[in-house]
Design an enzyme around this catalytic site. Structure first.
Site, PDB file in Angstrom:
ATOM      1  N   CYS A  88      -4.337  10.573   1.055  1.00  0.00           N
ATOM      2  CA  CYS A  88      -3.448   9.426   0.834  1.00  0.00           C
ATOM      3  C   CYS A  88      -2.080   9.812   0.289  1.00  0.00           C
ATOM      4  CB  CYS A  88      -4.122   8.449  -0.129  1.00  0.00           C
ATOM      5  SG  CYS A  88      -5.576   7.682   0.575  1.00  0.00           S
ATOM      6  N   LYS A  91       0.837  -1.210   0.000  1.00  0.00           N
ATOM      7  CA  LYS A  91       0.000   0.000   0.000  1.00  0.00           C
ATOM      8  C   LYS A  91       0.876   1.266   0.000  1.00  0.00           C
ATOM      9  CE  LYS A  91      -3.290   2.892   0.316  1.00  0.00           C
ATOM     10  NZ  LYS A  91      -4.169   3.175  -0.829  1.00  0.00           N
TER      11      LYS A  91
END
Ligand SMILES: NC(=O)c1ccc[n+]([C@@H]2O[C@H](COP(=O)([O-])OP(=O)(O)OC[C@H]3O[C@@H](n4cnc5c(N)ncnc54)[C@H](O)[C@@H]3O)[C@@H](O)[C@H]2O)c1
Length: 415
Positions: free
Chosen positions: A268, A214
């Site tokens: 993010c 991720k």
């Protein structure tokens, strides 16, 4: 085939947790959503999504009305728990995993042997293992006596989320998923859960590898955007059009430079690379440089706007867009907000157009020289118009209204 999970609890019903909860409920599984925000819980139990995302409201409506999705402010017993709470960074850029730890501690009250616990929050490498230890300390009765590899009578896994705001309901089902277990058995139990609603492929690995996957996905995006932004800085210096220059370079069969912009925002890409940079500073020098370039872009944009203002002799600028990307209402970490704030501090009269909000965000409230306005009035009244976000209404604006204005196009939509 009936699902091996009778009840699934999703902890944190925000941008990630709510679409996940509603999608699982739409597969006929009982979903018990938990959020510490009473406002969110009340909205969901009234069959509404508490934020805007295409197709989500309808999904929440149908699953709540069918009784498959229920929201609570306190943890409820279930067979599987998916934790999707915030993981911000602190002012010194260190990751803040206190929400994750609080959420894990809160479910300890209702956990039983055999349950599956999945962390979805973007987290520093090692967090899932750490949380297994937190649970083991809170619930010594769940620590295995038989010396199982992970030492718990529950399964623990990490499953990162990679859905795109604006396409969340679709991508949640269609995207490939990575499930990382504390042990291989934990990974395959997690795969069983995701198989109930994911049509993409599901790949099993270790928890640490899934955590790293991720982080490198988002760092990869950040580095590539930084390259485009660095090219734009050079083009600005040389008086060349960055989008045209990049389009020409991209005629090379093995070159694919991204589009530059006013900076990088959102929850993010602007945040997650720090989870690696702060943990491994010596090993992440490209990532660190990329963060510097992207964080510096709003300053370059303000310089360009100030140059335009001094050329026109005006103090009035119209800024189009506040969100961190086109056609969404999410203002988190938005470079557009930062640009407007800097212009406000410098004393310019700033009119802001943002079709997705009805009031200015906290960072801009209290500046008497910054106001929210409708598109046409704002453009008509300003000599300098800065396009900060490529929202559809801005791309389609009647070009005759822009004639005679000094334009600062930061997203390449008006070229
Ligand atoms: N938004 C995205 O596009 C995206 C994409 C991929 C990954 N992520 C990651 O997913 C995680 C969640 O992000 P988000 O955008 O959904 O955040 P969010 O702020 O929209 O939602 C988080 C929710 O968790 C709730 N919460 C906080 N502590 C809680 C607790 N102890 N118990 C129950 N609820 C609690 C909050 O009230 C909030 O409603 C983050 O780690 C983020 O980095 C987000």
């Amino acid at each position: 085939m009936p699902s091996p999970f009778e009840a699934v609890s999703v902890i944190g019903l925000g941008y990630i947790g709510l679409p996940t909860a509603a999608t699982i409920a739409s597969r006929g599984i009982q979903v018990l959503g938990v959020d510490t925000s009473q406002k969110a819980v009340t909205a969901i139990n009234a069959a509404h999504a508490h934020f805007s995302e295409p197709d989500l409201d309808g999904l929440v409506h149908s699953t709540v009305r069918s009784g498959r999705l229920k929201a609570f402010t306190e943890p409820q017993p279930a067979d599987a728990f998916i934790v999707a709470v915030p993981t911000p960074i602190q002012p010194d850029k260190q990751p803040d995993i206190t929400y994750v730890e609080q959420a894990m501690r809160s479910i300890c009250r209702v956990l039983k042997a055999g349950d599956l616990v999945i962390l979805e929050s973007t987290s520093p490498v090692g967090t899932t293992q750490r949380m297994a230890e937190v649970i083991g300390k809170e619930r010594p009765d769940l620590v295995s006596a038989n010396g199982k590899a992970h030492g718990l009578k529950i399964s623990m896994a990490y499953c990162p989320e990679r859905i795109l705001p604006g396409r969340m309901v679709y991508e949640l089902v269609q995207n490939d998923r990575i499930v990382g277990g504390i042990t291989p058995e934990c990974a395959s139990r997690a795969k069983e859960l995701y198989s109930t609603f994911v049509r993409g492929q599901i790949f099993e690995t270790s928890a640490a590898a899934a955590e790293l996957v991720k982080l490198i996905e988002n760092a990869y995006r950040d580095v590539n955007i930084a390259f485009a932004n660095e090219v734009a800085n050079v083009c600005d210096h040389l008086g060349l059009d960055a989008w045209q220059t990049i389009a020409l370079a991209n005629r090379h069969p093995r070159v694919k430079i991204l589009n530059p912009g006013p900076g990088v925002g959102g929850h993010c890409i602007a945040v997650d690379p720090w989870f690696l940079i702060t943990q491994y500073p010596e090993l992440t020098q490209v990532m660190r440089a990329a963060r510097n370039v992207n964080d510096g872009r709003p300053h370059s944009v303000v310089d360009r706007i100030e140059t335009a203002l001094s050329e026109t002799g005006s103090k009035k600028v119209c800024c189009l867009g506040l969100s961190y990307k086109a056609d969404v209402d999410d203002l988190r970490e938005s470079p557009a907000v930062e640009i407007v704030e800097m212009l406000g501090h410098k004393g310019y009269d700033v009119t802001v157009v943002e079709p997705h909000v009805t009031e200015l965000p906290n960072a801009l409230v209290g500046h008497s020289n910054i106001k929210l306005q409708q598109l046409e009035d704002a453009v008509t009244e300003s000599d300098v118009v800065a396009l900060l976000v490529a929202h559809m209404p801005f791309k389609n604006v009647d070009r005759s209204k822009l004639q005679g204005k000094h334009l600062v196009d930061c997203v390449g939509s008006w070229n």
